[in-house]
Every structure is written in C-alpha cells, then in structure tokens.
Motif scaffolding. Structure first.
Motif, PDB file in Angstrom:
ATOM      1  N   LEU A 102     -43.538 -32.602 -13.070  1.00 53.34           N
ATOM      2  CA  LEU A 102     -42.204 -32.133 -13.459  1.00 53.34           C
ATOM      3  C   LEU A 102     -41.272 -33.316 -13.714  1.00 53.34           C
ATOM      4  O   LEU A 102     -40.481 -33.303 -14.659  1.00 53.34           O
ATOM      5  N   ALA A 103     -41.387 -34.337 -12.853  1.00 54.83           N
ATOM      6  CA  ALA A 103     -40.504 -35.497 -12.989  1.00 54.83           C
ATOM      7  C   ALA A 103     -40.905 -36.355 -14.188  1.00 54.83           C
ATOM      8  O   ALA A 103     -40.064 -36.698 -15.027  1.00 54.83           O
ATOM      9  N   ASP A 104     -42.186 -36.700 -14.287  1.00 50.91           N
ATOM     10  CA  ASP A 104     -42.640 -37.611 -15.337  1.00 50.91           C
ATOM     11  C   ASP A 104     -42.489 -37.013 -16.732  1.00 50.91           C
ATOM     12  O   ASP A 104     -42.123 -37.696 -17.680  1.00 50.91           O
ATOM     13  N   LYS A 105     -42.801 -35.732 -16.881  1.00 49.20           N
ATOM     14  CA  LYS A 105     -42.743 -35.104 -18.202  1.00 49.20           C
ATOM     15  C   LYS A 105     -41.355 -34.557 -18.491  1.00 49.20           C
ATOM     16  O   LYS A 105     -41.125 -33.994 -19.561  1.00 49.20           O
ATOM     17  N   ALA A 106     -40.450 -34.685 -17.513  1.00 48.93           N
ATOM     18  CA  ALA A 106     -39.084 -34.176 -17.670  1.00 48.93           C
ATOM     19  C   ALA A 106     -39.084 -32.729 -18.135  1.00 48.93           C
ATOM     20  O   ALA A 106     -38.421 -32.374 -19.112  1.00 48.93           O
ATOM     21  N   ILE A 107     -39.852 -31.908 -17.447  1.00 49.25           N
ATOM     22  CA  ILE A 107     -39.866 -30.478 -17.774  1.00 49.25           C
ATOM     23  C   ILE A 107     -39.411 -29.695 -16.552  1.00 49.25           C
ATOM     24  O   ILE A 107     -39.392 -30.227 -15.438  1.00 49.25           O
ATOM     25  N   ASN A 108     -39.012 -28.465 -16.778  1.00 47.43           N
ATOM     26  CA  ASN A 108     -38.460 -27.669 -15.691  1.00 47.43           C
ATOM     27  C   ASN A 108     -39.420 -26.620 -15.164  1.00 47.43           C
ATOM     28  O   ASN A 108     -39.168 -25.997 -14.148  1.00 47.43           O
ATOM     29  N   ARG A 109     -40.513 -26.401 -15.888  1.00 45.33           N
ATOM     30  CA  ARG A 109     -41.472 -25.387 -15.442  1.00 45.33           C
ATOM     31  C   ARG A 109     -42.829 -25.740 -16.019  1.00 45.33           C
ATOM     32  O   ARG A 109     -42.906 -26.416 -17.061  1.00 45.33           O
TER      33      ARG A 109
END
Lengths: 179, 208
Positions: B172-179
């Motif tokens: 979630l952090a590395d790919k900057a995604i929320n789900r």
C-alpha cells in the motif's frame, strides 16, 4: 580511530545493589558450602593424602551462592567448567612441565575456549586449570586424579549445598536450568 | 518514518520504545537477586526481541484475515455514471473491475476519474472543483459515453489471501494505493483490503 577510544568511556550504568536479605542468604550459602568442603578436607580426609578443596572454589562460591540466577552459576557451567578445565590443566602441565609459563597460558586459554564451545563457561574454572599447573607438588602428584578429587567431588558437595540453601528463601531458586 | 530501513524497521513503522535506562534500572531493582547483566544489555535484548515480536505478529496476520469479503465491484462495460453512483452510494473511493469469470481486470479510483477528465495539472478532487469554478464549463460531457473498462488502471495490483499484514503495509505504501484486491489461486476476486482495514488491525496494542 576515535571511536576506538570512545568505547573506553562505557555506555551504561552499573546494575543496582541487592537487598539485605540477598546479602544474608549469599553469606549463609557461601559459609555452608565452603564449610562443607573445608571440613571434609580437614577431618574426613585427614591422613589419606587426599584433598577436596582448592582456591578456585572460593570464586565458585561467589557465583553459586551470590549470583544464583547467572548463567555462569548454573550446574551445567559449574560442573562442566571445572571438569573440563581441570582436565586441560593437568594435560597442559604434563605436556609442558618444563615451560610452566607456557603451560599456564595454554591451559587457561584452552579451558576458556573449550568452555565456550561446550556452553559451560564458569570463570572460577580458569583458576582450576591454573592451579593444576602452578600448584604445589601435592597437586602435581595427583595427576589426572585432580579432575575427580578434589575438583569433581568438591564441586558436587558445593552444588549440593547450593541446591539445599538457595531454595529456602521465597525470593530465590536454583538452578535456572540443569543442562 | 523518516528513518526507514534500519535493522528491524523494514516493515516500515516505528518500533523504538521509549524505554529509559532508569526504567530498566528500577525494574532490575525490583527483582530480588543479583542479575549479571547491565541495564544496557537488557535494552538491547528487549529491542531485538520487540522487533522479532512485531515481525512475527505482522507476518502471522494474513490478507484473508482482515479483508472485506462483501466487495463492491463493477464490470468492464459498466458506464462511468453507474460506477460513480455506486462509489458514491457506498462511500468508497475505489472499486475493482471484474471480468465475467471473476478475474480482476483492473481497479478504478477517484484518481482514474480525474485523469479521465483530461485536465492537465489537475490531480485531486479539489483540483476538479477549482477548475470547474474557474472555467464555468461542463467537464463531464466526454465521460458520459465511456465505461469502466476505458478508464480503469490495469492490470491491477492484486495479492493472494496468504499475503502478510507486513507485506500489505509495504505494498500500500510503496505503490501509493489505497486498496488492493485479494484473489484466489485462479485470480478471481475474493476480497479487498483497504488502508482502513490495515489501520483497524491495531497490532501494536497487542505487543505492549
């Protein structure tokens, strides 16, 4: 280079002092433990030419009656450390009797190495090895008997007293582990 | 978490406990008997043990344990008006797009909608509002005829149910995604882990 000297400053504080009851039980244990081996030595073994007490037992007493939780004070270390070091001490003396200084250095150093490898590190056992080498004629004449008596037998007596005394107070127990 | 990648911190959250020398000293003092360790020895051991415990806990919790199983999803040919309506009604900011066989084709989030509006430099919801107020024009004409399949981010980043909490945090952090959609061995959607699901599992409380 600087960091090498900075290390000499130390990084932490000394551990807290123990309470009075701990002091008292350490005294009682050491008194009884050393009394037992010294009494046997002076009266039971009188005239037999055998001994059951050597100097290193004094320092073992510090650990097994004064620092009973320490890994260094556990039965595995007490017995294993003394037996291994006694053996190494006698062997070093017999092989290098003509160069006592070398026999002493090799005996103590090798004892430490073997105690580490066998997880039996017990500081007083270093003295046990040294005594076998720089001791008097009486000790030298024992040969490998030194491992069994005084060392083996003496250590067992001291261990027995440690088991009996250290488990009396509620706040103490001994050992933490056997092997 | 500015100081990432220190030993024991590879899972990306602060693990240093504020344990003072005095705390340790007093604790040692409260134990009867002589302890032949220094307060610093204890702190070192505690720090390492604490790291291990965090590591163990965050690796023992899996995506399948914390995922939402009633996932709101759309199909490739769902119109954008319907996608937006669905997201608004469920109060969510993103949905997976699934194929008829259940495979995850992609994911649509607010970001994809904003990108589809084709406004250079506009990246956020407030950006859209600001643009709209400035231009006083309708920005949605070009969206009406399009479907989910047109604007989704594809292929989607998906994870198997066995993914650990630590890895989820990392993804979630590395790919900057929320789900991130959770899929089974055949790649079919079985659940969804959102940042909120990860947050809700307050593993730190269990340690202390």
């Amino acid at each position: 280079m600087l960091s090498y000297f900075v290390k000499m400053k130390g990084i932490t504080q000394s551990p807290p002092a123990v309470g009075l009851s701990e002091v008292a039980w350490s005294w009682v244990g050491a008194f009884l433990g050393i009394a037992a081996v010294a009494y046997i030595n002076d009266f039971v073994l009188a005239g037999t030419g055998l001994i059951i007490v050597v100097g290193s037992f004094g320092s073992s007493a510090v650990l097994i009656y004064g620092a009973v939780k320490s890994p260094l004070a556990q039965p595995r270390n007490l017995i294993g450390g003394h037996l291994i070091s006694a053996l190494i001490g006698v062997a070093s003396y017999q092989m290098l009797a003509t160069h006592l200084w070398l026999a002493a250095a090799i005996g103590v150093a090798t004892s430490i190495a073997l105690m580490h490898m066998t997880k039996t590190l017990h500081p007083p056992a270093g003295a046990t090895a040294l005594i076998a080498i720089i001791g008097d004629k009486k000790i030298h004449d024992l040969g490998y008997m030194y491992v069994i008596m005084p060392i083996g037998a003496g250590v067992l007596v001291m261990l027995l007293i440690a088991l009996l005394v250290n488990n009396i107070p509620k706040t103490r127990r001994y050992p933490e582990y056997w092997f | 978490m500015a100081q990432k990648k220190q030993p024991g911190q590879e899972i990306g959250f602060p693990i240093e406990l504020d344990l003072s020398d005095q705390d340790v000293y007093q604790a040692m003092k409260s134990l009867p008997g002589y302890l032949d360790i220094t307060p610093n020895d204890f702190k070192e051991i505690y720090r390492l043990a604490h790291c291990r415990a965090l590591d163990r806990i965050t690796h023992s919790v899996k995506a399948k344990d914390i995922m939402t199983t009633r996932v709101v999803s759309v199909n490739r040919d769902t119109s954008l008006a319907d996608v937006a309506d669905k997201m608004a009604r469920h109060g969510i900011s993103g949905v997976p797009v699934v194929e008829p066989d259940g495979q995850v084709a992609g994911v649509i989030s607010e970001k994809d909608f904003i990108a589809a509006m084709n406004m250079p430099g506009v990246k956020t919801c407030m950006g859209v509002i600001s643009e709209w107020l400035k231009r006083r024009t309708c920005l949605i004409d070009q969206m009406l005829s399009r479907t989910a399949g047109d604007i989704m981010t594809s292929p989607a980043i998906v994870v198997p149910g066995e993914t650990s909490l630590a890895e989820l945090v990392q993804i979630l952090a590395d790919k900057a995604i929320n789900r991130v959609p959770v899929v089974d061995a055949d790649g079919c959607l079985v659940g969804l882990v959102s940042r909120a699901d990860v947050m809700r599992f307050s593993f730190l409380r269990r340690v202390c």
